[in-house]
Design a protein around this motif. Structure first.
Motif, PDB file in Angstrom:
ATOM      1  N   LYS A 162       3.456  -2.786  -2.530  1.00 20.14           N
ATOM      2  CA  LYS A 162       4.735  -2.083  -2.458  1.00 20.14           C
ATOM      3  C   LYS A 162       5.173  -1.999  -1.006  1.00 20.14           C
ATOM      4  O   LYS A 162       4.444  -2.353  -0.102  1.00 20.14           O
ATOM      5  CB  LYS A 162       4.615  -0.686  -3.069  1.00 20.14           C
ATOM      6  N   SER A 163       6.329  -1.472  -0.781  1.00 16.53           N
ATOM      7  CA  SER A 163       6.896  -1.373   0.554  1.00 16.53           C
ATOM      8  C   SER A 163       5.944  -0.663   1.514  1.00 16.53           C
ATOM      9  O   SER A 163       5.356   0.358   1.176  1.00 16.53           O
ATOM     10  CB  SER A 163       8.219  -0.611   0.483  1.00 16.53           C
ATOM     11  N   ALA A 164       5.791  -1.216   2.700  1.00 16.81           N
ATOM     12  CA  ALA A 164       4.943  -0.617   3.726  1.00 16.81           C
ATOM     13  C   ALA A 164       5.613  -0.807   5.081  1.00 16.81           C
ATOM     14  O   ALA A 164       6.121  -1.890   5.369  1.00 16.81           O
ATOM     15  CB  ALA A 164       3.565  -1.270   3.720  1.00 16.81           C
ATOM     16  N   SER A 165       5.615   0.229   5.897  1.00 16.54           N
ATOM     17  CA  SER A 165       6.249   0.117   7.202  1.00 16.54           C
ATOM     18  C   SER A 165       5.427  -0.784   8.113  1.00 16.54           C
ATOM     19  O   SER A 165       4.197  -0.758   8.096  1.00 16.54           O
ATOM     20  CB  SER A 165       6.431   1.496   7.836  1.00 16.54           C
ATOM     21  N   LEU A 166       6.113  -1.569   8.902  1.00 19.28           N
ATOM     22  CA  LEU A 166       5.445  -2.533   9.776  1.00 19.28           C
ATOM     23  C   LEU A 166       4.511  -1.864  10.781  1.00 19.28           C
ATOM     24  O   LEU A 166       3.384  -2.336  10.959  1.00 19.28           O
ATOM     25  CB  LEU A 166       6.482  -3.417  10.476  1.00 19.28           C
ATOM     26  N   PRO A 167       4.904  -0.768  11.440  1.00 24.89           N
ATOM     27  CA  PRO A 167       3.964  -0.153  12.390  1.00 24.89           C
ATOM     28  C   PRO A 167       2.639   0.249  11.743  1.00 24.89           C
ATOM     29  O   PRO A 167       1.570  -0.014  12.295  1.00 24.89           O
ATOM     30  CB  PRO A 167       4.722   1.065  12.915  1.00 24.89           C
ATOM     31  N   PHE A 168       2.697   0.878  10.560  1.00 24.14           N
ATOM     32  CA  PHE A 168       1.455   1.249   9.882  1.00 24.14           C
ATOM     33  C   PHE A 168       0.699   0.012   9.409  1.00 24.14           C
ATOM     34  O   PHE A 168      -0.531  -0.029   9.443  1.00 24.14           O
ATOM     35  CB  PHE A 168       1.725   2.188   8.699  1.00 24.14           C
ATOM     36  N   LEU A 169       1.418  -0.987   8.952  1.00 19.18           N
ATOM     37  CA  LEU A 169       0.777  -2.217   8.509  1.00 19.18           C
ATOM     38  C   LEU A 169      -0.011  -2.853   9.649  1.00 19.18           C
ATOM     39  O   LEU A 169      -1.166  -3.244   9.484  1.00 19.18           O
ATOM     40  CB  LEU A 169       1.820  -3.200   7.969  1.00 19.18           C
ATOM     41  N   LEU A 170       0.586  -2.922  10.822  1.00 17.73           N
ATOM     42  CA  LEU A 170      -0.111  -3.498  11.975  1.00 17.73           C
ATOM     43  C   LEU A 170      -1.308  -2.645  12.379  1.00 17.73           C
ATOM     44  O   LEU A 170      -2.366  -3.180  12.713  1.00 17.73           O
ATOM     45  CB  LEU A 170       0.859  -3.672  13.144  1.00 17.73           C
ATOM     46  N   ARG A 171      -1.168  -1.322  12.310  1.00 19.23           N
ATOM     47  CA  ARG A 171      -2.310  -0.440  12.605  1.00 19.23           C
ATOM     48  C   ARG A 171      -3.434  -0.667  11.597  1.00 19.23           C
ATOM     49  O   ARG A 171      -4.610  -0.695  11.962  1.00 19.23           O
ATOM     50  CB  ARG A 171      -1.887   1.026  12.542  1.00 19.23           C
ATOM     51  N   ALA A 172      -3.063  -0.800  10.329  1.00 19.41           N
ATOM     52  CA  ALA A 172      -4.070  -1.018   9.282  1.00 19.41           C
ATOM     53  C   ALA A 172      -4.796  -2.336   9.506  1.00 19.41           C
ATOM     54  O   ALA A 172      -6.025  -2.399   9.393  1.00 19.41           O
ATOM     55  CB  ALA A 172      -3.413  -0.992   7.903  1.00 19.41           C
ATOM     56  N   LEU A 173      -4.059  -3.376   9.838  1.00 20.00           N
ATOM     57  CA  LEU A 173      -4.702  -4.669  10.077  1.00 20.00           C
ATOM     58  C   LEU A 173      -5.670  -4.583  11.255  1.00 20.00           C
ATOM     59  O   LEU A 173      -6.772  -5.134  11.210  1.00 20.00           O
ATOM     60  CB  LEU A 173      -3.652  -5.754  10.305  1.00 20.00           C
ATOM     61  N   ARG A 174      -5.271  -3.880  12.314  1.00 18.26           N
ATOM     62  CA  ARG A 174      -6.188  -3.703  13.460  1.00 18.26           C
ATOM     63  C   ARG A 174      -7.424  -2.918  13.045  1.00 18.26           C
ATOM     64  O   ARG A 174      -8.550  -3.279  13.400  1.00 18.26           O
ATOM     65  CB  ARG A 174      -5.476  -3.009  14.621  1.00 18.26           C
ATOM     66  N   ALA A 175      -7.234  -1.843  12.289  1.00 17.71           N
ATOM     67  CA  ALA A 175      -8.367  -1.025  11.853  1.00 17.71           C
ATOM     68  C   ALA A 175      -9.321  -1.818  10.960  1.00 17.71           C
ATOM     69  O   ALA A 175     -10.529  -1.593  10.973  1.00 17.71           O
ATOM     70  CB  ALA A 175      -7.867   0.217  11.115  1.00 17.71           C
ATOM     71  N   LEU A 176      -8.761  -2.753  10.201  1.00 19.99           N
ATOM     72  CA  LEU A 176      -9.563  -3.580   9.303  1.00 19.99           C
ATOM     73  C   LEU A 176     -10.093  -4.837   9.982  1.00 19.99           C
ATOM     74  O   LEU A 176     -10.724  -5.675   9.349  1.00 19.99           O
ATOM     75  CB  LEU A 176      -8.731  -3.969   8.076  1.00 19.99           C
ATOM     76  N   LYS A 177      -9.798  -4.946  11.286  1.00 17.67           N
ATOM     77  CA  LYS A 177     -10.227  -6.118  12.068  1.00 17.67           C
ATOM     78  C   LYS A 177      -9.683  -7.414  11.456  1.00 17.67           C
ATOM     79  O   LYS A 177     -10.387  -8.399  11.307  1.00 17.67           O
ATOM     80  CB  LYS A 177     -11.737  -6.153  12.201  1.00 17.67           C
ATOM     81  N   MET A 178      -8.397  -7.357  11.084  1.00 15.69           N
ATOM     82  CA  MET A 178      -7.684  -8.510  10.532  1.00 15.69           C
ATOM     83  C   MET A 178      -6.550  -8.853  11.486  1.00 15.69           C
ATOM     84  O   MET A 178      -6.131  -8.025  12.283  1.00 15.69           O
ATOM     85  CB  MET A 178      -7.111  -8.189   9.147  1.00 15.69           C
ATOM     86  N   GLN A 179      -6.031 -10.058  11.381  1.00 16.21           N
ATOM     87  CA  GLN A 179      -4.883 -10.439  12.175  1.00 16.21           C
ATOM     88  C   GLN A 179      -3.963 -11.337  11.382  1.00 16.21           C
ATOM     89  O   GLN A 179      -4.389 -11.985  10.434  1.00 16.21           O
ATOM     90  CB  GLN A 179      -5.305 -11.118  13.471  1.00 16.21           C
ATOM     91  N   MET A 180      -2.694 -11.332  11.778  1.00 19.63           N
ATOM     92  CA  MET A 180      -1.717 -12.215  11.143  1.00 19.63           C
ATOM     93  C   MET A 180      -1.393 -13.342  12.116  1.00 19.63           C
ATOM     94  O   MET A 180      -1.300 -13.118  13.313  1.00 19.63           O
ATOM     95  CB  MET A 180      -0.423 -11.456  10.832  1.00 19.63           C
ATOM     96  N   LYS A 181      -1.237 -14.510  11.573  1.00 21.61           N
ATOM     97  CA  LYS A 181      -0.788 -15.657  12.354  1.00 21.61           C
ATOM     98  C   LYS A 181       0.389 -16.258  11.603  1.00 21.61           C
ATOM     99  O   LYS A 181       0.383 -16.320  10.386  1.00 21.61           O
ATOM    100  CB  LYS A 181      -1.897 -16.693  12.508  1.00 21.61           C
TER     101      LYS A 181
END
Length: 96
Positions: free
Chosen positions: A45-64
């Motif tokens: 579902k809809s997720a704000s980009l700032p929180f999404l980026l924080r979540a990816l960092r916390a999960l040690k994931m990255q987007m390319k």
């Protein structure tokens, strides 16, 4: 992994969170969000980009990012196989 939908991103985040041994409340606390945000993000579902980026960092994931025409032909239309039996088994184990 090539992710093309919000649902695929949510599932990848959920799988990574579980692999790290975090529950939804713990992830929410790490990124300063509510558990409801984590639930919504993991379900695509809809997720704000700032929180999404924080979540990816916390999960040690990255987007390319890359353009479709930059990808090798073999990866443009290939999605990973999903073992539905394993998905169902995981869901049953998590509710037990």
């Amino acid at each position: 992994m090539i992710i093309t939908t919000p649902r695929e991103l949510g599932l990848a985040m959920r799988d990574r969170r579980k692999a790290l041994g975090l529950d939804q409340v713990e992830l929410a606390k790490l990124i300063g969000a509510s558990r409801r945000w984590v639930i919504d993000a993991e379900s695509g579902k809809s997720a704000s980009l700032p929180f999404l980026l924080r979540a990816l960092r916390a999960l040690k994931m990255q987007m390319k990012f890359s353009a479709d025409d930059e990808l090798p032909r073999s990866t443009q239309q290939t999605l990973p196989a999903i073992d539905l039996d394993e998905v169902i088994a995981r869901a049953r184990r998590s509710t037990s």
